[in-house]
Design an enzyme around this catalytic site. Structure first.
Site, PDB file in Angstrom:
ATOM      1  N   HIS A   1       0.842  -1.204   0.000  1.00  0.00           N
ATOM      2  CA  HIS A   1       0.000   0.000   0.000  1.00  0.00           C
ATOM      3  C   HIS A   1       0.876   1.253   0.000  1.00  0.00           C
ATOM      4  O   HIS A   1       2.027   1.205   0.456  1.00  0.00           O
ATOM      5  CB  HIS A   1      -0.861   0.045   1.271  1.00  0.00           C
TER       6      HIS A   1
ATOM      7  N   CYS B   1      -2.377   0.701   9.740  1.00  0.00           N
ATOM      8  CA  CYS B   1      -3.525  -0.119   9.268  1.00  0.00           C
ATOM      9  C   CYS B   1      -4.443  -0.567  10.372  1.00  0.00           C
ATOM     10  O   CYS B   1      -5.546  -1.033  10.102  1.00  0.00           O
ATOM     11  CB  CYS B   1      -3.081  -1.376   8.544  1.00  0.00           C
TER      12      CYS B   1
HETATM   13  N1  CIR Z   1      -3.208  -0.583   5.311  1.00  0.00           N
HETATM   14  C1  CIR Z   1      -2.405  -1.623   5.347  1.00  0.00           C
HETATM   15  O1  CIR Z   1      -1.204  -1.515   5.169  1.00  0.00           O
HETATM   16  N2  CIR Z   1      -2.970  -2.817   5.523  1.00  0.00           N
HETATM   17  C2  CIR Z   1      -2.263  -4.029   5.621  1.00  0.00           C
HETATM   18  C3  CIR Z   1      -3.041  -5.154   5.049  1.00  0.00           C
HETATM   19  C4  CIR Z   1      -2.315  -6.459   5.141  1.00  0.00           C
HETATM   20  C5  CIR Z   1      -3.106  -7.637   4.656  1.00  0.00           C
HETATM   21  N3  CIR Z   1      -2.390  -8.850   4.914  1.00  0.00           N
HETATM   22  C6  CIR Z   1      -3.424  -7.553   3.173  1.00  0.00           C
HETATM   23  O2  CIR Z   1      -2.659  -8.075   2.382  1.00  0.00           O
HETATM   24  O3  CIR Z   1      -4.437  -6.960   2.801  1.00  0.00           O
END
Ligand code: CIR
Length: 256
Positions: free
Chosen positions: A160, A246
């Site tokens: 992201h 997150c």
């Molecule tokens: N905003 C973020 O950086 N979110 C992390 C999401 C990690 C999750 N394992 C994903 O791949 O969507």
């Protein structure tokens, strides 16, 4: 100051990994780390509200990805990963209950909240991973009338945009250069940091930053600049490409 958080799913260990090798997640430790993260926010004066858990969604703890909040509007995301789409329903209910107006990213647009970095009226959006050009166009159409300038930023190296860069309270954009596609987007306001997890800060207030304890050199850099740093261990979330940002959605314009 209010923030949304979401309790980890018992299936957390099955969360998605894209840019890193999978390594085993200790679910009990993850729960402890999540409690400590929430406690750190509360100690800094934030009232936390739990979005109803989504036990069938391994990545639901990463609640930031479900929405983008700007002014009195919450734009509910359409996550780029199919597995994550069911997460948005309860997140929408939670932010609606806080008094926000609601809009949605619609198909064929995709957008993850973690791809959206805001500072003042500027909204940078990472394009190329979970978020597509259509999702960015929809976000621009929704936020433009509220005074936002939405800027698309190329993203190829990390999951992201906010895995690559975040912003200090004064608008300095921080990032670990090997993982930033194009630092020139931010010109002179870009500040390189020596550690990858040092790129991620949650602004608790004008002088206080929440960050992972896995970036001690970057922490020292920020302390030299006069910031107070609250550091938390989020190792089990880092194994799933999660970072401090997150795990919450800050609702800076508290409503209702
Ligand atoms: N905003 C973020 O950086 N979110 C992390 C999401 C990690 C999750 N394992 C994903 O791949 O969507």
């Amino acid at each position: 100051m209010h923030a949304l958080v979401r309790r980890p799913s018992p299936r957390l260990a099955d969360g998605l990994v894209t840019h890193i090798e999978r390594s085993p997640v200790d679910i009990d430790l993850a729960h402890e780390q999540w409690e400590a993260y929430v406690a750190a926010m509360r100690s800094a004066g934030w009232t936390t509200h739990e979005v109803d858990p989504a036990d069938d969604c391994p990545d639901s703890v990463f609640v930031e990805d479900t929405m983008v909040v700007f002014g009195d509007l919450a734009v509910i995301s359409r996550p780029g990963a199919l597995e994550r789409r069911p997460e948005i329903t309860a997140a929408e209910e939670a932010v609606r209950a806080r008094g926000y107006r609601i809009a949605h990213i619609e198909a064929p647009g995709t957008l993850d909240g973690g791809d959206v970095l805001k500072h003042g009226d500027t909204v940078w959006v990472g394009e190329g991973g979970r978020t597509n050009a259509e999702g960015i166009a929809q976000l621009r159409a929704l936020l433009g009338p509220l005074g936002a300038v939405v800027v698309a930023v190329p993203l190829t190296k990390v999951l992201h945009l906010k895995s690559a860069v975040t912003a200090l309270p004064d608008g300095t954009v921080i990032g670990h250069e090997p993982l930033v596609d194009d630092p020139s987007v931010w010109g002179a306001r870009f500040l390189p940091v020596p550690e990858e997890p040092g790129s991620h800060v949650v602004v608790l207030d004008d002088r206080t930053l929440l960050m992972a304890d896995s970036a001690p050199s970057t922490r020292a850099m920020f302390e030299e600049r006069g910031y107070t740093v609250v550091a938390v261990d989020i190792s089990e979330f880092e194994k799933l490409e999660g970072c401090v940002t997150c795990l919450s959605v800050r609702l800076r314009t508290a409503q209702g």
